[in-house]
Design an enzyme around this catalytic site. Sequence first.
Site, PDB file in Angstrom:
ATOM      1  N   ILE A  36       0.912  -1.065  -0.021  1.00 24.82           N
ATOM      2  CA  ILE A  36      -0.130  -0.021  -0.057  1.00 24.82           C
ATOM      3  C   ILE A  36       1.064   1.284  -0.252  1.00 24.82           C
ATOM      4  CG2 ILE A  36      -2.004   1.351   0.975  1.00 24.82           C
ATOM      5  CD1 ILE A  36      -2.572  -1.565   2.508  1.00 24.82           C
ATOM      6  N   ARG A  80     -14.489 -11.005   3.766  1.00 23.26           N
ATOM      7  CA  ARG A  80     -13.590  -9.854   3.980  1.00 23.26           C
ATOM      8  C   ARG A  80     -14.451  -8.650   3.055  1.00 23.26           C
ATOM      9  NH1 ARG A  80     -12.278 -12.200   7.465  1.00 23.26           N
ATOM     10  NH2 ARG A  80     -10.131 -12.820   8.186  1.00 23.26           N
ATOM     11  N   TYR A 104      -1.337 -10.194  15.291  1.00 25.10           N
ATOM     12  CA  TYR A 104      -1.088  -9.031  14.131  1.00 25.10           C
ATOM     13  C   TYR A 104      -1.943  -7.784  14.593  1.00 25.10           C
ATOM     14  CZ  TYR A 104      -2.487  -6.112  10.130  1.00 25.10           C
ATOM     15  OH  TYR A 104      -2.704  -5.230   9.316  1.00 25.10           O
ATOM     16  N   LYS A 141      -1.360  -3.847  16.222  1.00 30.30           N
ATOM     17  CA  LYS A 141      -1.998  -2.629  15.485  1.00 30.30           C
ATOM     18  C   LYS A 141      -2.600  -1.694  16.231  1.00 30.30           C
ATOM     19  CE  LYS A 141      -1.713  -1.563  11.699  1.00 30.30           C
ATOM     20  NZ  LYS A 141      -0.518  -0.728  11.000  1.00 30.30           N
ATOM     21  N   ALA A 146       5.014  -1.817   8.620  1.00 34.64           N
ATOM     22  CA  ALA A 146       4.352  -2.813   9.666  1.00 34.64           C
ATOM     23  C   ALA A 146       4.719  -4.189   9.172  1.00 34.64           C
ATOM     24  CB  ALA A 146       2.602  -2.639   9.813  1.00 34.64           C
ATOM     25  N   GLU A 147       4.714  -5.044  10.095  1.00 41.62           N
ATOM     26  CA  GLU A 147       4.536  -6.700   9.626  1.00 41.62           C
ATOM     27  C   GLU A 147       3.136  -6.808   9.609  1.00 41.62           C
ATOM     28  OE1 GLU A 147       6.534  -9.008   9.361  1.00 41.62           O
ATOM     29  OE2 GLU A 147       8.476  -7.642   9.638  1.00 41.62           O
ATOM     30  N   ASP A 203      15.137   1.034   9.616  1.00 37.34           N
ATOM     31  CA  ASP A 203      14.075   0.622  10.479  1.00 37.34           C
ATOM     32  C   ASP A 203      13.439   1.579  11.471  1.00 37.34           C
ATOM     33  OD1 ASP A 203      12.964  -0.789  12.648  1.00 37.34           O
ATOM     34  OD2 ASP A 203      14.607  -2.346  12.771  1.00 37.34           O
ATOM     35  N   ILE A 204      12.249   1.637  11.519  1.00 39.47           N
ATOM     36  CA  ILE A 204      11.422   2.475  12.196  1.00 39.47           C
ATOM     37  C   ILE A 204      11.657   2.488  13.735  1.00 39.47           C
ATOM     38  CG2 ILE A 204       9.709   3.012  10.679  1.00 39.47           C
ATOM     39  CD1 ILE A 204       7.749   1.607  12.215  1.00 39.47           C
TER      40      ILE A 204
HETATM   41  P1  NAD Z   1       3.325  -4.889   3.350  1.00 42.83           P
HETATM   42  O1  NAD Z   1       3.726  -6.141   4.170  1.00 42.83           O
HETATM   43  O2  NAD Z   1       3.084  -5.171   2.000  1.00 42.83           O
HETATM   44  O3  NAD Z   1       4.473  -3.839   3.541  1.00 42.83           O
HETATM   45  C1  NAD Z   1       5.173  -3.319   4.819  1.00 42.83           C
HETATM   46  C2  NAD Z   1       6.200  -2.603   4.562  1.00 42.83           C
HETATM   47  O4  NAD Z   1       6.707  -2.227   5.663  1.00 42.83           O
HETATM   48  C3  NAD Z   1       7.342  -3.470   3.812  1.00 42.83           C
HETATM   49  O5  NAD Z   1       8.109  -2.610   2.550  1.00 42.83           O
HETATM   50  C4  NAD Z   1       8.382  -3.660   4.753  1.00 42.83           C
HETATM   51  O6  NAD Z   1       9.762  -3.677   4.406  1.00 42.83           O
HETATM   52  C5  NAD Z   1       8.066  -2.322   5.627  1.00 42.83           C
HETATM   53  N1  NAD Z   1       8.767  -2.656   7.195  1.00 42.83           N
HETATM   54  C6  NAD Z   1       8.140  -3.615   8.137  1.00 42.83           C
HETATM   55  N2  NAD Z   1       9.130  -3.600   9.256  1.00 42.83           N
HETATM   56  C7  NAD Z   1       9.655  -2.181   8.907  1.00 42.83           C
HETATM   57  C8  NAD Z   1      10.582  -1.577   9.927  1.00 42.83           C
HETATM   58  N3  NAD Z   1      10.751  -2.008  11.119  1.00 42.83           N
HETATM   59  N4  NAD Z   1      10.982  -0.506   9.788  1.00 42.83           N
HETATM   60  C9  NAD Z   1      10.739   0.036   8.383  1.00 42.83           C
HETATM   61  N5  NAD Z   1      10.294  -0.367   7.346  1.00 42.83           N
HETATM   62  C10 NAD Z   1       9.559  -1.789   7.765  1.00 42.83           C
HETATM   63  O7  NAD Z   1       2.277  -4.096   3.942  1.00 42.83           O
HETATM   64  P2  NAD Z   1       0.737  -3.535   3.355  1.00 42.83           P
HETATM   65  O8  NAD Z   1      -0.083  -4.390   3.114  1.00 42.83           O
HETATM   66  O9  NAD Z   1       1.425  -2.572   2.392  1.00 42.83           O
HETATM   67  O10 NAD Z   1       0.146  -2.809   4.613  1.00 42.83           O
HETATM   68  C11 NAD Z   1       0.643  -1.407   4.841  1.00 42.83           C
HETATM   69  C12 NAD Z   1      -0.010  -0.864   6.108  1.00 42.83           C
HETATM   70  O11 NAD Z   1      -1.369  -0.847   5.975  1.00 42.83           O
HETATM   71  C13 NAD Z   1       0.344  -1.862   7.398  1.00 42.83           C
HETATM   72  O12 NAD Z   1       0.578  -1.001   8.549  1.00 42.83           O
HETATM   73  C14 NAD Z   1      -1.033  -2.683   7.427  1.00 42.83           C
HETATM   74  O13 NAD Z   1      -1.199  -2.908   8.926  1.00 42.83           O
HETATM   75  C15 NAD Z   1      -2.014  -1.751   6.880  1.00 42.83           C
HETATM   76  N6  NAD Z   1      -3.289  -2.151   6.271  1.00 42.83           N
HETATM   77  C16 NAD Z   1      -3.143  -3.110   5.345  1.00 42.83           C
HETATM   78  C17 NAD Z   1      -4.139  -3.581   4.812  1.00 42.83           C
HETATM   79  C18 NAD Z   1      -4.050  -4.659   3.775  1.00 42.83           C
HETATM   80  O14 NAD Z   1      -5.197  -5.172   3.263  1.00 42.83           O
HETATM   81  N7  NAD Z   1      -2.860  -4.906   3.182  1.00 42.83           N
HETATM   82  C19 NAD Z   1      -5.709  -3.171   5.072  1.00 42.83           C
HETATM   83  C20 NAD Z   1      -5.565  -2.413   6.123  1.00 42.83           C
HETATM   84  C21 NAD Z   1      -4.437  -1.650   6.679  1.00 42.83           C
HETATM   85  P1  TYD Z   2      -5.279 -12.091   3.953  1.00 48.95           P
HETATM   86  O1  TYD Z   2      -5.040 -11.888   2.561  1.00 48.95           O
HETATM   87  O2  TYD Z   2      -4.085 -13.074   4.725  1.00 48.95           O
HETATM   88  O3  TYD Z   2      -5.870 -11.149   4.887  1.00 48.95           O
HETATM   89  P2  TYD Z   2      -6.721 -11.044   6.266  1.00 48.95           P
HETATM   90  O4  TYD Z   2      -6.326 -12.265   6.985  1.00 48.95           O
HETATM   91  O5  TYD Z   2      -5.644  -9.800   7.077  1.00 48.95           O
HETATM   92  O6  TYD Z   2      -7.943 -10.567   6.078  1.00 48.95           O
HETATM   93  O7  TYD Z   2      -6.335 -13.373   4.115  1.00 48.95           O
HETATM   94  C1  TYD Z   2      -7.805 -13.196   3.506  1.00 48.95           C
HETATM   95  C2  TYD Z   2      -8.522 -14.233   3.764  1.00 48.95           C
HETATM   96  O8  TYD Z   2      -8.421 -15.479   3.006  1.00 48.95           O
HETATM   97  C3  TYD Z   2      -8.834 -14.795   5.277  1.00 48.95           C
HETATM   98  O9  TYD Z   2     -10.032 -14.960   5.674  1.00 48.95           O
HETATM   99  C4  TYD Z   2      -7.807 -16.179   5.006  1.00 48.95           C
HETATM  100  C5  TYD Z   2      -7.907 -16.624   4.129  1.00 48.95           C
HETATM  101  N1  TYD Z   2      -6.901 -17.263   3.238  1.00 48.95           N
HETATM  102  C6  TYD Z   2      -7.031 -18.616   2.441  1.00 48.95           C
HETATM  103  O10 TYD Z   2      -8.068 -19.229   2.917  1.00 48.95           O
HETATM  104  N2  TYD Z   2      -6.019 -19.295   2.062  1.00 48.95           N
HETATM  105  C7  TYD Z   2      -4.733 -18.844   2.056  1.00 48.95           C
HETATM  106  O11 TYD Z   2      -3.684 -19.122   1.675  1.00 48.95           O
HETATM  107  C8  TYD Z   2      -4.474 -17.154   2.686  1.00 48.95           C
HETATM  108  C9  TYD Z   2      -3.253 -16.348   2.610  1.00 48.95           C
HETATM  109  C10 TYD Z   2      -5.698 -16.589   3.030  1.00 48.95           C
END
Ligand code: NAD
Ligand code: TYD
Length: 352
Positions: free
Chosen positions: A12, A227, A163, A167, A93-94, A69-70
Amino acid sequence: MTIIVTGGAGFIGSNFIFHMLEKHPDYRIVCIDKLTYAGNLSTLACVLDKNSKDYKPDWAERFRFVKLDICDREGVFKLFEEEKPDIVINFAAESHVDRSIEDPGVFLQTNIIGTSVLMDACRKYGVERYHQVSTDEVYGDLPLDRPDLFFTEDTPIHTSSPYSSSKAGADLLVMAYNRTYGLPVTISRCSNNYGPYHFPEKLIPLMIANCLNDKPLPVYGEGLNVRDWLYVEDHCRAIDLIVHKGRVGEVYNVGGHNEMRNIDIVKLICKELGKPESLITHVTDRKGHDMRYAIDPTKIHNELGWLPETKFADGIKKTIGWYLDNRSWWEEIISGEYQKYYDKMYGSRGTL
Ligand code: NAD
Ligand code: TYD
């Protein structure tokens, strides 16, 4: 205007950087990223790699990448001293629930401690806004038999996974820094995103990659979990609005009323790619698996006029198209360390 974006080599964050460079031609973006397994410099080729076909010189001159690293207090403070950012937006984030179940420690470190380090730097150097990118997962889950229920900003925090707990911990700290120190903060809590550069450990890109490689499609349990999917660009527009027009100290939920069951998404991906549903394999469910997420986006709509623009039917086609056109991006990822992760997470998972 200088904006620090953390986690910008991830899914993102990178999409957000491109959004901002395009929409605000007078802004500079400084990206901080530790480059964990989820961070990828090839994602930022259009602003870093002069030899890339996607390179955009007018964006590149307003962009700086810093590997950091943050949680590294000294490094973060030094960078703030140099850059004196106006706005800080924390995506770093992780982010993967399954990894948090295997090993929660790094989630607490990055997601909570890292957030506090960034906000301490904001306090010291002064910023117009600190924005925390959070998730709807802090609200826990909703039952499948109550489709009338949605998460609002007043829904109590009630987390399920390490996780989401990390958060939520960060969100509480952000609100505490606002009240205690007067830090000008906002928080967005978004539903599941999908789109380009999504790391192939998450549902949609994993299923696309496996389909294209004719590999089994591992659906957890019956696949009935729901979702609320939002195209990543719509999330980026929401954050842009919140940091500019959102009220300090407020939380904004972001979601597009697009609830889908996992099994239906996987079947749709099979259909779009012309692959048989017989690839679907039901595997042992995730521990503590949240049943349903569903956002009520009334507040961001009423206050900031935000509405999602991309319908799921179009967004999923665009996303699949992107993975077809950018095979080298994800093939490189799944050929490396990812393979070990995949074997560990899925190799021992029983089938149903
Ligand atoms: P992502 O795992 O794709 O990317 C995370 C990035 O953070 C990576 O580039 C990683 O190298 C970096 N990072 C991790 N630890 C770090 C550290 N200690 N210092 C500096 N950089 C570090 O995650 P994403 O899906 O892009 O999510 C981004 C944010 O949005 C997260 O905070 C997540 O909780 C939030 N979010 C994600 C979703 C989703 O659907 N993916 C939905 C809602 C909120
Ligand atoms: P995910 O993309 O890991 O997002 P989140 O758990 O943060 O919502 O998973 C989305 C949904 O898909 C969740 O209900 C778990 C399911 N899922 C599977 O069924 N198989 C998979 O291999 C993965 C990664 C997720």
